[in-house]
Design a protein around this motif. Sequence first.
Motif, PDB file in Angstrom:
ATOM      1  N   TYR A   1      15.372  -5.662  -7.481  1.00 14.19           N
ATOM      2  CA  TYR A   1      14.025  -7.354  -7.546  1.00 14.19           C
ATOM      3  C   TYR A   1      14.372  -7.477  -6.355  1.00 14.19           C
ATOM      4  O   TYR A   1      12.592  -7.825  -5.829  1.00 14.19           O
ATOM      5  N   ILE A   2      14.667  -7.939  -5.419  1.00 15.91           N
ATOM      6  CA  ILE A   2      15.382  -8.183  -3.887  1.00 15.91           C
ATOM      7  C   ILE A   2      15.447  -6.884  -2.931  1.00 15.91           C
ATOM      8  O   ILE A   2      16.316  -6.068  -3.370  1.00 15.91           O
ATOM      9  N   VAL A   3      14.233  -6.130  -2.643  1.00 12.97           N
ATOM     10  CA  VAL A   3      14.561  -5.149  -1.974  1.00 12.97           C
ATOM     11  C   VAL A   3      14.554  -5.178  -0.015  1.00 12.97           C
ATOM     12  O   VAL A   3      13.792  -6.197  -0.075  1.00 12.97           O
ATOM     13  N   ALA A   4      15.059  -3.732   0.805  1.00 13.70           N
ATOM     14  CA  ALA A   4      14.384  -3.835   2.538  1.00 13.70           C
ATOM     15  C   ALA A   4      12.879  -3.355   2.264  1.00 13.70           C
ATOM     16  O   ALA A   4      12.881  -2.519   1.031  1.00 13.70           O
ATOM     17  N   PRO A   5      13.075  -3.414   3.013  1.00 14.50           N
ATOM     18  CA  PRO A   5      11.372  -2.449   3.394  1.00 14.50           C
ATOM     19  C   PRO A   5      11.763  -1.183   3.754  1.00 14.50           C
ATOM     20  O   PRO A   5      12.850  -1.075   3.465  1.00 14.50           O
ATOM     21  N   ALA A   6      10.728  -0.563   3.540  1.00 15.29           N
ATOM     22  CA  ALA A   6      10.140   1.134   2.970  1.00 15.29           C
ATOM     23  C   ALA A   6       9.829   1.214   4.192  1.00 15.29           C
ATOM     24  O   ALA A   6       9.913   2.854   5.015  1.00 15.29           O
TER      25      ALA A   6
ATOM     26  N   ARG B   1       0.688  -0.910   0.168  1.00 15.70           N
ATOM     27  CA  ARG B   1       0.146   0.440   0.134  1.00 15.70           C
ATOM     28  C   ARG B   1       0.786   1.342   0.747  1.00 15.70           C
ATOM     29  O   ARG B   1       0.846   2.426  -0.760  1.00 15.70           O
ATOM     30  N   ALA B   2       1.702   1.191   0.464  1.00 14.02           N
ATOM     31  CA  ALA B   2       2.656   2.471   1.248  1.00 14.02           C
ATOM     32  C   ALA B   2       4.240   2.233   0.800  1.00 14.02           C
ATOM     33  O   ALA B   2       4.782   3.338   1.426  1.00 14.02           O
ATOM     34  N   GLY B   3       4.428   0.832   0.952  1.00 17.10           N
ATOM     35  CA  GLY B   3       5.806   1.371   1.310  1.00 17.10           C
ATOM     36  C   GLY B   3       6.651   0.639  -0.333  1.00 17.10           C
ATOM     37  O   GLY B   3       6.457   1.499  -0.775  1.00 17.10           O
ATOM     38  N   ALA B   4       7.114  -0.604  -0.182  1.00 18.68           N
ATOM     39  CA  ALA B   4       9.362  -0.750  -1.381  1.00 18.68           C
ATOM     40  C   ALA B   4       7.665  -1.544  -2.539  1.00 18.68           C
ATOM     41  O   ALA B   4       8.676  -1.709  -3.255  1.00 18.68           O
ATOM     42  N   GLY B   5       6.835  -1.780  -1.989  1.00 23.52           N
ATOM     43  CA  GLY B   5       6.260  -2.814  -2.897  1.00 23.52           C
ATOM     44  C   GLY B   5       4.627  -2.158  -4.061  1.00 23.52           C
ATOM     45  O   GLY B   5       3.748  -2.678  -4.189  1.00 23.52           O
TER      46      GLY B   5
ATOM     47  N   ASP C   1       6.210  -9.918  -8.265  1.00 27.80           N
ATOM     48  CA  ASP C   1       6.896  -9.247  -8.672  1.00 27.80           C
ATOM     49  C   ASP C   1       8.508  -8.298  -8.423  1.00 27.80           C
ATOM     50  O   ASP C   1       9.212  -7.323  -8.779  1.00 27.80           O
ATOM     51  N   ARG C   2       8.183  -8.460  -7.084  1.00 24.62           N
ATOM     52  CA  ARG C   2       9.199  -8.017  -6.257  1.00 24.62           C
ATOM     53  C   ARG C   2       9.716  -8.868  -4.875  1.00 24.62           C
ATOM     54  O   ARG C   2       8.146  -9.499  -4.661  1.00 24.62           O
ATOM     55  N   LEU C   3      10.802  -8.589  -4.815  1.00 25.37           N
ATOM     56  CA  LEU C   3      11.133  -9.300  -2.652  1.00 25.37           C
ATOM     57  C   LEU C   3      11.465  -8.910  -2.413  1.00 25.37           C
ATOM     58  O   LEU C   3      12.501  -7.875  -2.149  1.00 25.37           O
ATOM     59  N   ILE C   4      10.455  -8.558  -1.135  1.00 28.09           N
ATOM     60  CA  ILE C   4      10.879  -7.928  -0.009  1.00 28.09           C
ATOM     61  C   ILE C   4      11.417  -8.832   0.798  1.00 28.09           C
ATOM     62  O   ILE C   4      11.144  -9.948   1.591  1.00 28.09           O
ATOM     63  N   PHE C   5      12.786  -8.276   1.768  1.00 22.97           N
ATOM     64  CA  PHE C   5      13.290  -9.161   2.509  1.00 22.97           C
ATOM     65  C   PHE C   5      13.930  -8.555   3.813  1.00 22.97           C
ATOM     66  O   PHE C   5      14.650  -7.639   3.912  1.00 22.97           O
ATOM     67  N   GLY C   6      12.794  -8.449   4.674  1.00 21.70           N
ATOM     68  CA  GLY C   6      13.130  -7.473   5.780  1.00 21.70           C
ATOM     69  C   GLY C   6      13.226  -8.618   6.823  1.00 21.70           C
ATOM     70  O   GLY C   6      13.812  -9.961   7.426  1.00 21.70           O
TER      71      GLY C   6
END
Lengths: 304, 304
Positions: free
Chosen positions: A274-279, A121-125, A232-237
């Motif tokens: 593509y592989i990103v940190a959470p925001a 909704r509002a972050g890295a995705g 479409d994207r992987l978030i790893f936190g």
Amino acid sequence: MVDGLIGAVEAGGTKFVVALADPQGAILVQERLPTLTADATMPQVVDFFRRAAAAHGTIAGIGVASFGPLDIDPASPAYGTITTTPKPGWSGASFVETLAEFGVPLKIDTDVNGAALGEWRAGAGQGCRTLAYTTVGTGIGTGVTQDGRALMGFSHYEAGHIRVPHDRTRDPFAGSCPFHGDCVEGLASGSAIAARFGRGLEAMADPAEAVALVAGYLADMAATLVLLHAPDRLIFGGGVMKAPGMLAALRAATVERLAGYIANPRLEGGLERYIVAPALGDQAGITGAILLGEQAIALRGSAA
Amino acid sequence: MVDGLIGAVEAGGTKFVVALADPQGAILVQERLPTLTADATMPQVVDFFRRAAAAHGTIAGIGVASFGPLDIDPASPAYGTITTTPKPGWSGASFVETLAEFGVPLKIDTDVNGAALGEWRAGAGQGCRTLAYTTVGTGIGTGVTQDGRALMGFSHYEAGHIRVPHDRTRDPFAGSCPFHGDCVEGLASGSAIAARFGRGLEAMADPAEAVALVAGYLADMAATLVLLHAPDRLIFGGGVMKAPGMLAALRAATVERLAGYIANPRLEGGLERYIVAPALGDQAGITGAILLGEQAIALRGSAA
């Protein structure tokens, strides 16, 4: 946009965050409560919503993103109930019963699905149709969302417990998962790292070798997520991902695992996008819980 | 039920099956064509639909379940195109262009998603909300459907290429996948079995040991499907699954892998009702293609 105020609960193992948001999803009031037992904490949640509604107006629906294991099947009589947790005083705790007095539609999902929805909704995705959010902390879990809704089958996913290749010559550690030994959670979670090395990555003078080892297991998990969900994207936190070099090592090892097999622009280059940190940091869960509340209200509206 | 006749194409590596069905999905006429090159086969497909429409009435939509790799993203300009196949004469072949003259909505998906949809509609997957259909033949692939629709992310899934634990002491075979070596397709497909043992399971006097080895790899794949999609049922078909004892060995090894972690009635007992053989045999693909045709028509209807 929904009609009425939106209640939200992020139920974590050490703290609860409760909030009331306006119809656009903007938070009007937010509080933090310690996670005690259900008997002690649940009445505080109810008290918060009574006070918040008195101050701000009528609640139209409530979303809950909770630790588990949790029954998230809307067709189940135990929907919204924490099932067999080892956490004292929480087995059988029901968000449906707790929140019944408000008489509003509820949507209840897992903590990791809530965080995934919040980042969408509002972050890295933002902008992703299919998004996989993985947390690597004490345990490992993944939420997968599509078009802003958490995917599930007969229950929520349990991605932390997939098995990945484990070379016992390089890494003789048997794994820390009480069920599976060397599943990915048993090899790469914070608990596994502490059990294997006697301390966390942050306490090591030179964590490079440990980071490479852990990133390799997480890369097999990331590749499996790509092959079985095509996000479409992987978030790893999560805490383990904060180790210096971990995210870069994960990207490099994932490229190596996929070996050019998936022909897609998303997977070309170094995977920095593509592989990103959470925001959103600490706000991901409550942001997702607000979205769950909106969905509860919309669902009630469409059924009426 | 849709309004009008439904065209269907099952495009396989050695044969095409083409059919025209009535609005209830019952087949009016079905033909089988050899898979030559696209230049030779595609005109035969067109000719079939011309003849079938002349004999039975107007076609309202066409579904295609095809070998791949295939662009199945409806938003892509290359939707319905076979991409980089090693199969001579098929790279760039487009079902959208081939079928354009009929001026009807099309829905194009993979062969394994088509088979999954077929088994869901009329076979071993009836009654399942979430269904995973895996074929273990020359290659390995899985289609996952939910409420009668194939799931996908940015593209179709590629479940055959996940890595599973591989004990090189027990099984020194390096794996046959040209991309990944010992991914599950590289260890447990028909090609992998032939490369490792010099013959197929059906040609062995006593295949028990080989069956146990292969079933173990497939069980890791099955467990991963459970953990990442939580299907109501897993169907395992294809030539390798026909080996005596394979399905039973797969069930037993999957129970062992999951180790009681997932508390769900579906996963209690011997999994005889959870991991099952397909029921439709050769008709799964064309049955699924008809369902895709229905969905194409319904989609057009809702967009109008």
